[in-house]
Design an enzyme around this catalytic site. Structure first.
Site, mmCIF file in Angstrom:
data_model
loop_
_atom_site.group_PDB
_atom_site.id
_atom_site.type_symbol
_atom_site.label_atom_id
_atom_site.label_comp_id
_atom_site.label_asym_id
_atom_site.label_seq_id
_atom_site.Cartn_x
_atom_site.Cartn_y
_atom_site.Cartn_z
ATOM 1 N N ASP A 10 0.856 -1.196 0.000
ATOM 2 C CA ASP A 10 0.000 0.000 0.000
ATOM 3 C C ASP A 10 0.894 1.249 0.000
ATOM 4 O O ASP A 10 0.866 2.041 0.929
ATOM 5 C CB ASP A 10 -0.964 -0.008 1.201
ATOM 6 N N ASP A 15 6.710 1.278 2.185
ATOM 7 C CA ASP A 15 6.531 0.334 1.075
ATOM 8 C C ASP A 15 7.440 0.758 -0.092
ATOM 9 O O ASP A 15 8.026 -0.081 -0.776
ATOM 10 C CB ASP A 15 5.078 0.344 0.578
ATOM 11 N N ASN A 39 -2.351 2.848 3.280
ATOM 12 C CA ASN A 39 -1.771 4.166 3.574
ATOM 13 C C ASN A 39 -2.498 5.269 2.815
ATOM 14 O O ASN A 39 -2.567 6.408 3.275
ATOM 15 C CB ASN A 39 -0.288 4.199 3.182
ATOM 16 N N THR A 128 2.891 -6.141 2.656
ATOM 17 C CA THR A 128 3.267 -5.023 3.533
ATOM 18 C C THR A 128 2.143 -3.990 3.668
ATOM 19 O O THR A 128 2.387 -2.859 4.064
ATOM 20 C CB THR A 128 4.552 -4.336 3.010
ATOM 21 N N PHE A 169 -1.277 -0.837 12.391
ATOM 22 C CA PHE A 169 -2.082 -0.280 11.303
ATOM 23 C C PHE A 169 -2.602 -1.334 10.312
ATOM 24 O O PHE A 169 -3.804 -1.394 10.030
ATOM 25 C CB PHE A 169 -1.263 0.789 10.557
ATOM 26 N N ASN A 170 -1.724 -2.157 9.734
ATOM 27 C CA ASN A 170 -2.168 -3.063 8.659
ATOM 28 C C ASN A 170 -3.243 -4.038 9.142
ATOM 29 O O ASN A 170 -4.192 -4.337 8.405
ATOM 30 C CB ASN A 170 -0.984 -3.863 8.092
ATOM 31 N N HIS A 247 9.353 0.137 8.504
ATOM 32 C CA HIS A 247 8.804 -1.209 8.712
ATOM 33 C C HIS A 247 8.955 -2.161 7.507
ATOM 34 O O HIS A 247 9.523 -3.242 7.620
ATOM 35 C CB HIS A 247 7.310 -1.106 9.051
ATOM 36 N N ASP A 248 8.371 -1.759 6.376
ATOM 37 C CA ASP A 248 8.134 -2.736 5.305
ATOM 38 C C ASP A 248 9.398 -3.341 4.668
ATOM 39 O O ASP A 248 9.407 -4.545 4.371
ATOM 40 C CB ASP A 248 7.254 -2.098 4.213
#
Ligand code: BDR
Ligand code: CA
Length: 318
Positions: A10, A15, A39, A128, A169-170, A247-248
């Site tokens: 996203d 990402d 996102n 992700t 979040f995800n 993160h991703d």
């Protein structure tokens, strides 16, 4: 031989760093990208993905995916309310408008056809973003659970979440999808939790080093990570900590540098879909007497040294 994978994402600034690293690293082959609402709205995450690929000079097919969560019209708290006044989540990343265009086939039929095709038997799926596309693909073709060789997910937290105290979040955006995917019976599931990504943040010095490499991917990643650091530092007194979790890309790093994860637990995991204060929470059942067999490996800590070495190797190569 390079590790082949599909990225379901996203895009989204982290990402985007994952895509830059994936297209540059000599040990990785990004076979396709599927995009999802998260996102930003899916038309924006698709455009952002194309912008990033164009900026990197990479030709990778992009399939646009789900526009809303599996069972809900919007996020548990609507996006417009959640992001009201946020300077961080803008619809478009700051790269030139895409010249390339998405494939005609959308993400879910693409994922189903790909994994039902024996030539994809070695292709890892890295997710992700919210797990809507993956859940829809599994619902369309349940045999996929036995045919996806490995699923690496950025999502969930064993400790605190980031949207709520409980939820990352995800998983929070689409808890029904996360629950369905984790319960599908895929044999090799790795969850890169917030605990892992927060334990190995990247710094301004890392951004300077990537800038020094000078390729479009390296400078593009530096620009995005710097923006994350600036956002995280806003309102923080003094100079103190100048690093942020990214993160991703850690999921992508894990494909070629599994030693990026320094602590993990194999456990039965599930996602809360009804709690009024815990919606989207990842439950990691580490009780020795847990009645369910383990269904995932949850990464809990990571090495910042290995992580930056992975990114440096990628950006120096291309
Ligand atoms: C996750 O949520 C998104 O905002 C990021 O892209 C990442 O995938 C972190 O919670
Ligand atoms: Ca993401």
């Amino acid at each position: 031989m390079a590790t082949r994978f599909i990225l379901d994402c996203d895009t989204g600034s982290d990402d985007a760093v994952a895509i830059f690293a994936a297209t540059a690293h000599p040990g990785l082959e990004l076979v396709a990208v599927t995009t999802v609402n998260g996102n930003a709205a899916v038309e924006h995450t698709t455009e952002n993905t194309l912008r990033v690929l164009d900026h990197a000079g990479a030709r990778v097919p992009v399939h646009a995916g789900a526009a809303r969560p599996l069972a809900r019209p919007d996020f548990p708290v609507p996006r417009a309310v959640l992001n009201a006044g946020s300077a961080f989540q803008r619809a478009h990343l700051d790269f030139p408008a895409a010249v390339s265009v998405p494939e005609r086939r959308s993400a879910v039929p693409f994922l189903v056809d790909a994994y039902m095709d024996d030539s994809y038997a070695d292709v890892t799926l890295v997710a992700t973003g919210p797990l809507t596309n993956v859940a829809l693909a599994l619902a369309t073709e349940p045999r996929l659970a036995a045919r996806i060789p490995r699923l690496v997910i950025m999502g969930g937290a064993h400790g605190n979440g980031n949207v709520t105290a409980a939820a990352e979040f995800n998983f929070w955006v689409d808890p029904e999808a996360a629950s369905a995917v984790l319960g599908a019976g895929i044999r090799d599931v790795v969850i890169m939790s917030l605990d892992a990504t927060h334990s190995a943040p990247l710094s301004r010095a890392d951004c300077d080093a990537f800038d020094g490499i000078g390729t479009p991917a390296a400078s593009g990643a530096a620009q995005l990570i710097r923006h994350r650091i600036e956002h995280d530092q806003a309102g923080v007194e003094g100079s103190g900590d100048v690093s942020s979790p990214v993160h991703d890309p850690m999921c992508v790093a894990f494909l070629v540098r599994p030693d990026v994860v320094t602590e993990s637990v194999r456990a039965f995991v599930s996602v809360e879909t009804t709690g009024s204060r815990t919606l989207g929470e990842l439950l990691v059942d580490t009780r020795p007497w847990c009645p369910e067999p383990p269904n995932a490996t949850v990464a809990l800590r990571a090495s910042a040294e290995v992580y930056r070495d992975f990114l440096r190797t990628a950006f120096l190569a291309n």
